[in-house]
Design a protein around this motif. Structure first.
Motif, PDB file in Angstrom:
ATOM      1  N   GLN A  25      47.986  39.208  29.068  1.00  0.00           N
ATOM      2  CA  GLN A  25      46.880  38.245  29.036  1.00  0.00           C
ATOM      3  C   GLN A  25      47.335  36.892  29.579  1.00  0.00           C
ATOM      4  O   GLN A  25      46.617  36.237  30.333  1.00  0.00           O
ATOM      5  CB  GLN A  25      46.349  38.085  27.612  1.00  0.00           C
ATOM      6  CG  GLN A  25      45.619  39.303  27.088  1.00  0.00           C
ATOM      7  CD  GLN A  25      45.317  39.199  25.600  1.00  0.00           C
ATOM      8  OE1 GLN A  25      45.872  38.369  24.889  1.00  0.00           O
ATOM      9  NE2 GLN A  25      44.430  40.070  25.126  1.00  0.00           N
ATOM     10  N   GLU A  28      47.589  37.103  33.317  1.00  0.00           N
ATOM     11  CA  GLU A  28      46.252  37.045  33.918  1.00  0.00           C
ATOM     12  C   GLU A  28      45.732  35.613  33.941  1.00  0.00           C
ATOM     13  O   GLU A  28      45.160  35.166  34.940  1.00  0.00           O
ATOM     14  CB  GLU A  28      45.283  37.947  33.144  1.00  0.00           C
ATOM     15  CG  GLU A  28      45.530  39.427  33.346  1.00  0.00           C
ATOM     16  CD  GLU A  28      44.657  40.290  32.441  1.00  0.00           C
ATOM     17  OE1 GLU A  28      43.649  39.793  31.911  1.00  0.00           O
ATOM     18  OE2 GLU A  28      44.996  41.478  32.272  1.00  0.00           O
ATOM     19  N   MET A  29      45.945  34.896  32.841  1.00  0.00           N
ATOM     20  CA  MET A  29      45.509  33.508  32.764  1.00  0.00           C
ATOM     21  C   MET A  29      46.232  32.658  33.809  1.00  0.00           C
ATOM     22  O   MET A  29      45.626  31.832  34.497  1.00  0.00           O
ATOM     23  CB  MET A  29      45.790  32.964  31.353  1.00  0.00           C
ATOM     24  CG  MET A  29      44.819  31.931  30.892  1.00  0.00           C
ATOM     25  SD  MET A  29      45.008  31.474  29.137  1.00  0.00           S
ATOM     26  CE  MET A  29      46.732  31.562  28.833  1.00  0.00           C
ATOM     27  N   ASN A  31      47.524  33.709  36.621  1.00  0.00           N
ATOM     28  CA  ASN A  31      47.011  34.097  37.938  1.00  0.00           C
ATOM     29  C   ASN A  31      45.685  33.410  38.239  1.00  0.00           C
ATOM     30  O   ASN A  31      45.457  32.958  39.365  1.00  0.00           O
ATOM     31  CB  ASN A  31      46.859  35.612  38.047  1.00  0.00           C
ATOM     32  CG  ASN A  31      48.185  36.327  38.192  1.00  0.00           C
ATOM     33  OD1 ASN A  31      49.150  35.752  38.677  1.00  0.00           O
ATOM     34  ND2 ASN A  31      48.239  37.566  37.766  1.00  0.00           N
ATOM     35  N   ILE A  32      44.817  33.320  37.252  1.00  0.00           N
ATOM     36  CA  ILE A  32      43.529  32.640  37.430  1.00  0.00           C
ATOM     37  C   ILE A  32      43.764  31.169  37.740  1.00  0.00           C
ATOM     38  O   ILE A  32      43.180  30.614  38.678  1.00  0.00           O
ATOM     39  CB  ILE A  32      42.634  32.808  36.182  1.00  0.00           C
ATOM     40  CG1 ILE A  32      42.169  34.264  36.077  1.00  0.00           C
ATOM     41  CG2 ILE A  32      41.453  31.853  36.213  1.00  0.00           C
ATOM     42  CD1 ILE A  32      41.528  34.626  34.756  1.00  0.00           C
ATOM     43  N   HIS A  33      44.649  30.529  36.995  1.00  0.00           N
ATOM     44  CA  HIS A  33      44.942  29.117  37.241  1.00  0.00           C
ATOM     45  C   HIS A  33      45.591  28.920  38.608  1.00  0.00           C
ATOM     46  O   HIS A  33      45.282  27.958  39.315  1.00  0.00           O
ATOM     47  CB  HIS A  33      45.834  28.545  36.136  1.00  0.00           C
ATOM     48  CG  HIS A  33      45.139  28.352  34.841  1.00  0.00           C
ATOM     49  ND1 HIS A  33      44.110  27.451  34.678  1.00  0.00           N
ATOM     50  CD2 HIS A  33      45.299  28.943  33.641  1.00  0.00           C
ATOM     51  CE1 HIS A  33      43.671  27.491  33.436  1.00  0.00           C
ATOM     52  NE2 HIS A  33      44.376  28.394  32.780  1.00  0.00           N
ATOM     53  N   LYS A  35      45.172  30.770  41.278  1.00  0.00           N
ATOM     54  CA  LYS A  35      44.131  30.903  42.305  1.00  0.00           C
ATOM     55  C   LYS A  35      43.289  29.637  42.370  1.00  0.00           C
ATOM     56  O   LYS A  35      42.905  29.194  43.450  1.00  0.00           O
ATOM     57  CB  LYS A  35      43.262  32.132  42.024  1.00  0.00           C
ATOM     58  CG  LYS A  35      43.975  33.436  42.315  1.00  0.00           C
ATOM     59  CD  LYS A  35      43.132  34.635  41.955  1.00  0.00           C
ATOM     60  CE  LYS A  35      43.937  35.913  42.166  1.00  0.00           C
ATOM     61  NZ  LYS A  35      43.249  37.088  41.680  1.00  0.00           N
ATOM     62  N   GLY A  36      43.012  29.049  41.207  1.00  0.00           N
ATOM     63  CA  GLY A  36      42.272  27.789  41.175  1.00  0.00           C
ATOM     64  C   GLY A  36      43.045  26.679  41.875  1.00  0.00           C
ATOM     65  O   GLY A  36      42.475  25.885  42.631  1.00  0.00           O
TER      66      GLY A  36
END
Length: 78
Positions: A25, A28-29, A31-33, A35-36
């Motif tokens: 988790q 994943e978090m 990776n999201i940041h 990409k942002g």
């Protein structure tokens, strides 16, 4: 005694599974940041390029104004 060992091993295994899920988790978090941040960096780069283009336009305008002033000065001398 073996029941205690088996229970202990099960608890250890369950703990590893929970920690593994938490790590997934967290990854994943991140990776999201990430990409942002990449999107933000791309937007900043586009803004920088736009500003650089505007700076060049302004430099050209200043040069044109200087030439116009020189032309007007030359014209007023005649």
């Amino acid at each position: 005694m073996t029941d205690y060992i088996e229970e202990f091993m099960k608890q250890v295994s369950d703990g590893f599974n929970v920690n593994g899920q938490r790590l997934n988790q967290f990854e994943e978090m991140l990776n999201i940041h990430f990409k942002g941040l990449e999107s933000f960096q791309s937007a900043l780069s586009a803004m920088k390029n736009e500003l650089e283009g505007q700076r060049k336009d302004i430099e050209e305008m200043k040069s044109d104004i200087h030439l116009i002033k020189e032309t007007l000065r030359e014209g007023s001398r005649h």
